[in-house]
Structures are given as structure tokens and as C-alpha cells.
Design a protein around this motif. Structure first.
Motif, PDB file in Angstrom:
ATOM      1  N   TRP A  73      15.722  18.213 -24.549  1.00  0.00           N
ATOM      2  CA  TRP A  73      17.086  17.677 -24.462  1.00  0.00           C
ATOM      3  C   TRP A  73      17.620  17.859 -23.039  1.00  0.00           C
ATOM      4  CZ3 TRP A  73      21.817  19.826 -23.233  1.00  0.00           C
ATOM      5  CH2 TRP A  73      22.922  19.011 -23.483  1.00  0.00           C
ATOM      6  N   MET A  74      17.422  19.052 -22.456  1.00  0.00           N
ATOM      7  CA  MET A  74      17.885  19.313 -21.096  1.00  0.00           C
ATOM      8  C   MET A  74      17.163  18.402 -20.104  1.00  0.00           C
ATOM      9  SD  MET A  74      19.952  20.921 -19.070  1.00  0.00           S
ATOM     10  CE  MET A  74      20.548  22.491 -19.701  1.00  0.00           C
ATOM     11  N   MET A  75      15.889  18.169 -20.314  1.00  0.00           N
ATOM     12  CA  MET A  75      15.135  17.286 -19.413  1.00  0.00           C
ATOM     13  C   MET A  75      15.689  15.855 -19.456  1.00  0.00           C
ATOM     14  SD  MET A  75      11.416  18.946 -20.258  1.00  0.00           S
ATOM     15  CE  MET A  75      10.402  17.702 -19.487  1.00  0.00           C
ATOM     16  N   ARG A  76      16.119  15.392 -20.622  1.00  0.00           N
ATOM     17  CA  ARG A  76      16.749  14.060 -20.699  1.00  0.00           C
ATOM     18  C   ARG A  76      18.059  14.047 -19.912  1.00  0.00           C
ATOM     19  NH1 ARG A  76      14.532  14.616 -25.813  1.00  0.00           N
ATOM     20  NH2 ARG A  76      16.503  15.212 -26.793  1.00  0.00           N
ATOM     21  N   ARG A  77      18.808  15.133 -19.957  1.00  0.00           N
ATOM     22  CA  ARG A  77      20.056  15.209 -19.179  1.00  0.00           C
ATOM     23  C   ARG A  77      19.729  15.223 -17.682  1.00  0.00           C
ATOM     24  NH1 ARG A  77      20.527  14.947 -23.898  1.00  0.00           N
ATOM     25  NH2 ARG A  77      20.385  12.813 -23.251  1.00  0.00           N
ATOM     26  N   MET A  78      18.668  15.923 -17.302  1.00  0.00           N
ATOM     27  CA  MET A  78      18.263  15.948 -15.898  1.00  0.00           C
ATOM     28  C   MET A  78      17.901  14.538 -15.438  1.00  0.00           C
ATOM     29  SD  MET A  78      16.012  19.480 -16.012  1.00  0.00           S
ATOM     30  CE  MET A  78      15.515  19.538 -14.285  1.00  0.00           C
ATOM     31  N   ARG A  79      17.189  13.794 -16.280  1.00  0.00           N
ATOM     32  CA  ARG A  79      16.816  12.416 -15.940  1.00  0.00           C
ATOM     33  C   ARG A  79      18.070  11.558 -15.716  1.00  0.00           C
ATOM     34  NH1 ARG A  79      13.205  11.754 -19.442  1.00  0.00           N
ATOM     35  NH2 ARG A  79      11.484  12.020 -18.002  1.00  0.00           N
ATOM     36  N   GLU A  80      19.079  11.758 -16.546  1.00  0.00           N
ATOM     37  CA  GLU A  80      20.317  10.983 -16.441  1.00  0.00           C
ATOM     38  C   GLU A  80      21.162  11.371 -15.228  1.00  0.00           C
ATOM     39  OE1 GLU A  80      20.933  10.800 -21.304  1.00  0.00           O
ATOM     40  OE2 GLU A  80      22.363  11.898 -20.074  1.00  0.00           O
ATOM     41  N   ARG A  81      21.115  12.625 -14.820  1.00  0.00           N
ATOM     42  CA  ARG A  81      22.103  13.144 -13.879  1.00  0.00           C
ATOM     43  C   ARG A  81      21.573  13.542 -12.506  1.00  0.00           C
ATOM     44  NH1 ARG A  81      26.548  15.877 -17.319  1.00  0.00           N
ATOM     45  NH2 ARG A  81      26.249  14.887 -19.335  1.00  0.00           N
ATOM     46  N   LEU A  82      20.252  13.679 -12.364  1.00  0.00           N
ATOM     47  CA  LEU A  82      19.701  14.117 -11.081  1.00  0.00           C
ATOM     48  C   LEU A  82      18.908  12.994 -10.426  1.00  0.00           C
ATOM     49  CD1 LEU A  82      18.409  17.718 -11.954  1.00  0.00           C
ATOM     50  CD2 LEU A  82      20.593  17.070 -10.898  1.00  0.00           C
ATOM     51  N   PRO A  83      19.384  12.477  -9.304  1.00  0.00           N
ATOM     52  CA  PRO A  83      18.632  11.433  -8.608  1.00  0.00           C
ATOM     53  C   PRO A  83      17.266  11.970  -8.177  1.00  0.00           C
ATOM     54  CG  PRO A  83      20.651  12.016  -7.396  1.00  0.00           C
ATOM     55  CD  PRO A  83      20.577  12.896  -8.593  1.00  0.00           C
ATOM     56  N   GLY A  84      16.245  11.175  -8.363  1.00  0.00           N
ATOM     57  CA  GLY A  84      14.911  11.570  -7.940  1.00  0.00           C
ATOM     58  C   GLY A  84      14.170  12.463  -8.923  1.00  0.00           C
ATOM     59  N   TYR A  85      14.769  12.768 -10.055  1.00  0.00           N
ATOM     60  CA  TYR A  85      14.093  13.609 -11.051  1.00  0.00           C
ATOM     61  C   TYR A  85      12.834  12.894 -11.533  1.00  0.00           C
ATOM     62  CZ  TYR A  85      13.266  16.037 -15.480  1.00  0.00           C
ATOM     63  OH  TYR A  85      12.702  16.709 -16.531  1.00  0.00           O
ATOM     64  N   GLN A  86      11.713  13.640 -11.587  1.00  0.00           N
ATOM     65  CA  GLN A  86      10.411  13.057 -11.918  1.00  0.00           C
ATOM     66  C   GLN A  86       9.890  13.418 -13.307  1.00  0.00           C
ATOM     67  OE1 GLN A  86       8.696  10.899  -9.713  1.00  0.00           O
ATOM     68  NE2 GLN A  86      10.726  10.953  -8.792  1.00  0.00           N
ATOM     69  N   GLY A  87      10.666  14.163 -14.090  1.00  0.00           N
ATOM     70  CA  GLY A  87      10.239  14.485 -15.451  1.00  0.00           C
ATOM     71  C   GLY A  87       9.678  15.875 -15.642  1.00  0.00           C
ATOM     72  N   GLY A  88       9.786  16.741 -14.641  1.00  0.00           N
ATOM     73  CA  GLY A  88       9.271  18.104 -14.761  1.00  0.00           C
ATOM     74  C   GLY A  88      10.139  18.986 -15.645  1.00  0.00           C
TER      75      GLY A  88
END
Length: 182
Positions: free
Chosen positions: A41-56
């Protein structure tokens, strides 16, 4: 660029990896199975909110604020790393609110809201047996943990608000201080 002052506690092996390779990424094998859905769930939020997030997978740190609570080292050997990280690389959230995600609780802001929520639920209000419409409401409530001002005024606030940060990667260039602890 806005830099955040963060502190993280890592095992000595992680510190050695960071020094040797110049970057550290989370090892998903270290995530307890019962927390994996919360981390996803947190990783999905990171994808939505952090530019350049690669899925780690997320690495955890604490936001250090003047006059705020100081992060405490866990028991056992560790390395306390102080970092300066660009704000667009870190997703901040309320640490106490994160426990609602870990435990699949509704993130109410007051005792009254919590009682009203529980009064609406069919008994027992346990996650696996909770009707889908209620589970969706629970998940929506978790977004509140990212509103630090809202959470600071909630019943979750226990004096000094503890703000956590998740990063996809820590870089050796981010480290401004490293100290053995534990």
C-alpha cells in the motif's frame, strides 16, 4: 531544492553495502509477511507522490525537526545515519497513523469518530470478514496519515508528533553523519 534532515538506523551490513555500492535499497525478504500488504500500500502511495519512483521497497527514516522528538536507536548493534535528502525523494507521514495501515484499522481522528465508525460495522469488525464497502472506507481513511497537520490535532497525537519518511533509495552522498550505536 528543499532538503530534509532525516535519521535512519541500519544494521552494520547495510551501512557496509551503502559505503561499498554508493546506494542502499530495501531487501523485501526482511519485511515480515504480516506487514507485506501494508508495505505494498505504501509503495502505491510512493508511486503516486514521488517523481522518479521506480517501484522499490521503502526504506524507513525519521524526520528531524528543531525541538521535536529525537529518534531512538533500536536495541542491538546498528549505525545511526543522518541524511540530507531532497524532499521530492521522501514521502512523509505520521508514524502513529501508520499503525492503522499495519493493523488494518480505520484511521479516525477522534474518539467520537472512532465510536461512530464501530457502531456502523456489523459484528465482528475484523478485516477479513469486513464487507468490501467498509474495507474500502478503511483504506481511504489511511490517506490521512500524510496530512501531518491534521494528524497532529488528532487523538493519535501523543505529545510530540513523530514523522517518518520512506525512501526508495539511500545514497552515500546523502549521509552527513554516521555513528555506531547499540
Amino acid at each position: 531544492m528543499n532538503l530534509l534532515r532525516l535519521v535512519t538506523f541500519q544494521c552494520p551490513d547495510a551501512w557496509e553495502t551503502l559505503r561499498r555500492e554508493g546506494a542502499l535499497r530495501a531487501d523485501p525478504r526482511r519485511v515480515p509477511p504480516e506487514w507485506r500488504s501494508a508495505y505494498h500500500w505504501m509503495m502505491r502511495r510512493m508511486r503516486e507522490r514521488l517523481p522518479g519512483y521506480q517501484g522499490g521497497w521503502p526504506l524507513w527514516a525519521w524526520l528531524v525537526r528543531e525541538g521535536g522528538p529525537q529518534p531512538e536507536a533500536p536495541e542491538g548493534p546498528c549505525v545511526r545515519l543522518e541524511l540530507r535528502v531532497a524532499s521530492e525523494r521522501a514521502l512523509l507521514s505520521d508514524f502513529d497513523g501508520w499503525h492503522a495501515v499495519l493493523n488494518r484499522w480505520y484511521l479516525s481522528l477522534s474518539e467520537e469518530e472512532d465510536e461512530a465508525w464501530e457502531a456502523r460495522l456489523p459484528y465482528p469488525p475484523l478485516w477479513p470478514k469486513m464487507p468490501l464497502r467498509f474495507r474500502k472506507e478503511v483504506v481511504r481513511s489511511w490517506e490521512r496519515m500524510f496530512d501531518l497537520e491534521l494528524m497532529a490535532g488528532s487523538w493519535w497525537a501523543s505529545g510530540d508528533q513523530r514523522v517518518q519518511a520512506v525512501l526508495e533509495e539511500m545514497r552515500l552522498a546523502d549521509v552527513v553523519d554516521a555513528r555506531l550505536c547499540g
